[in-house]
Design a protein around this motif. Sequence first.
Motif, short mmCIF file in Angstrom:
data_model
loop_
_atom_site.label_atom_id
_atom_site.label_comp_id
_atom_site.label_asym_id
_atom_site.label_seq_id
_atom_site.Cartn_x
_atom_site.Cartn_y
_atom_site.Cartn_z
N TRP A 124 0.80 -1.22 0.00
CA TRP A 124 0.00 0.00 0.00
C TRP A 124 0.83 1.28 0.00
N LEU A 125 2.16 1.18 0.23
CA LEU A 125 3.01 2.36 0.14
C LEU A 125 3.79 2.41 -1.17
N ASN A 126 3.47 1.52 -2.07
CA ASN A 126 4.16 1.48 -3.36
C ASN A 126 3.28 2.13 -4.44
N PRO A 127 3.63 3.32 -4.90
CA PRO A 127 2.79 4.00 -5.90
C PRO A 127 2.62 3.22 -7.19
N HIS A 128 3.59 2.35 -7.53
CA HIS A 128 3.45 1.56 -8.75
C HIS A 128 2.20 0.68 -8.71
N VAL A 129 1.84 0.24 -7.51
CA VAL A 129 0.64 -0.59 -7.38
C VAL A 129 -0.59 0.21 -7.81
N TYR A 130 -0.66 1.46 -7.38
CA TYR A 130 -1.80 2.30 -7.73
C TYR A 130 -1.80 2.64 -9.23
N LEU A 131 -0.63 2.91 -9.74
CA LEU A 131 -0.54 3.26 -11.16
C LEU A 131 -0.94 2.08 -12.04
N ASP A 132 -0.51 0.86 -11.65
CA ASP A 132 -0.82 -0.32 -12.46
C ASP A 132 -2.28 -0.73 -12.34
N THR A 133 -2.79 -0.78 -11.11
CA THR A 133 -4.14 -1.31 -10.91
C THR A 133 -5.22 -0.25 -11.08
N VAL A 134 -5.11 0.83 -10.33
CA VAL A 134 -6.18 1.84 -10.35
C VAL A 134 -6.16 2.64 -11.65
N VAL A 135 -4.99 3.18 -12.00
CA VAL A 135 -4.91 4.08 -13.15
C VAL A 135 -4.92 3.32 -14.47
N LEU A 136 -3.95 2.40 -14.66
CA LEU A 136 -3.83 1.74 -15.96
C LEU A 136 -4.99 0.78 -16.23
N LEU A 137 -5.25 -0.15 -15.31
CA LEU A 137 -6.36 -1.08 -15.53
C LEU A 137 -7.69 -0.34 -15.56
N GLY A 138 -7.82 0.70 -14.73
CA GLY A 138 -9.05 1.46 -14.74
C GLY A 138 -9.31 2.15 -16.07
N SER A 139 -8.25 2.72 -16.64
CA SER A 139 -8.42 3.41 -17.93
C SER A 139 -8.69 2.42 -19.06
N ILE A 140 -8.03 1.26 -19.03
CA ILE A 140 -8.26 0.26 -20.09
C ILE A 140 -9.67 -0.30 -20.00
N SER A 141 -10.16 -0.51 -18.78
CA SER A 141 -11.49 -1.10 -18.62
C SER A 141 -12.59 -0.18 -19.15
N ALA A 142 -12.32 1.12 -19.21
CA ALA A 142 -13.34 2.08 -19.64
C ALA A 142 -13.83 1.80 -21.06
N GLN A 143 -12.97 1.20 -21.88
CA GLN A 143 -13.36 0.96 -23.28
C GLN A 143 -14.35 -0.20 -23.41
N TYR A 144 -14.55 -0.96 -22.34
CA TYR A 144 -15.46 -2.11 -22.41
C TYR A 144 -16.86 -1.79 -21.89
N ASP A 145 -17.07 -0.59 -21.39
CA ASP A 145 -18.39 -0.13 -20.97
C ASP A 145 -19.05 -1.15 -20.04
N VAL A 146 -20.18 -1.76 -20.44
CA VAL A 146 -20.87 -2.71 -19.57
C VAL A 146 -20.06 -3.99 -19.38
N GLY A 147 -19.09 -4.24 -20.26
CA GLY A 147 -18.24 -5.41 -20.13
C GLY A 147 -17.17 -5.25 -19.08
N ARG A 148 -17.18 -4.12 -18.38
CA ARG A 148 -16.18 -3.89 -17.34
C ARG A 148 -16.25 -4.93 -16.23
N TYR A 149 -17.43 -5.50 -16.00
CA TYR A 149 -17.57 -6.52 -14.96
C TYR A 149 -16.73 -7.75 -15.31
N GLY A 150 -16.76 -8.15 -16.56
CA GLY A 150 -15.94 -9.27 -17.00
C GLY A 150 -14.47 -8.92 -16.95
N PHE A 151 -14.14 -7.69 -17.31
CA PHE A 151 -12.75 -7.24 -17.26
C PHE A 151 -12.24 -7.28 -15.82
N ALA A 152 -13.03 -6.78 -14.88
CA ALA A 152 -12.64 -6.78 -13.47
C ALA A 152 -12.47 -8.19 -12.95
N LEU A 153 -13.37 -9.10 -13.34
CA LEU A 153 -13.27 -10.49 -12.89
C LEU A 153 -12.00 -11.14 -13.43
#
Length: 205
Positions: A124-153
């Motif tokens: 939780w003190l490693n910013p790379h974790v936030y950049l990889d999971t929250v920022v990068l995966l979050g931004s990529i998942s946005a292109q799947y719209d309602v399919g984000r649930y499958g992306f998250a799973l």
Amino acid sequence: MIAFTPAAFFAGYATSLSLIMAIGAQNAFVLRQGIRQSHVLPIVLLCAGSDAILILTGVFAFAQIERVLPNVLPLVKYGGAAFLFVYGAMAFRAAWRGGEALDPATAPKQSLQRTVIALLMLTWLNPHVYLDTVVLLGSISAQYDVGRYGFALGATLASFSFFFALGYGARFLAPLFAKPSSWRFLECFVGATMWTIALTLLLGS
């Protein structure tokens, strides 16, 4: 509307796995504990569970997080870099002292409480974790719209499968680490990993 699409699921799994597999502070810690066969189940569950929280946050709250990160990230960045420098120094000190070899029957184990605290800080003190999971995966998942649930799973399952494989697969390296020289190498590897990540954080600011 909730929709599960195989394309989004496999995209989430592949993307998450490619990010997690990169050698980092968390992976190095899991590898070392797996070789020691020390508290493996709590460690892999904590790593995968933390990833799941961050992945779900990124996938379903990325727009809000994106507005908050510019104010929060600098504090997390410098605090995380300082912790990684200290942890790396401890690993180099252990390598300098040497004399350690693995005998699972007699090797002393760190308490579960201290192990969990160290892992929580590495995670939780490693910013790379936030950049990889929250920022990068979050931004990529946005292109799947309602399919984000499958992306998250898919992304979450990738984390669980990787950490279980790393934690429990590391025991096969135990015979190699019966030699003190192998532990010296591992400690140097861990220290170099921690310091490299810390420098990357600071120089990337």
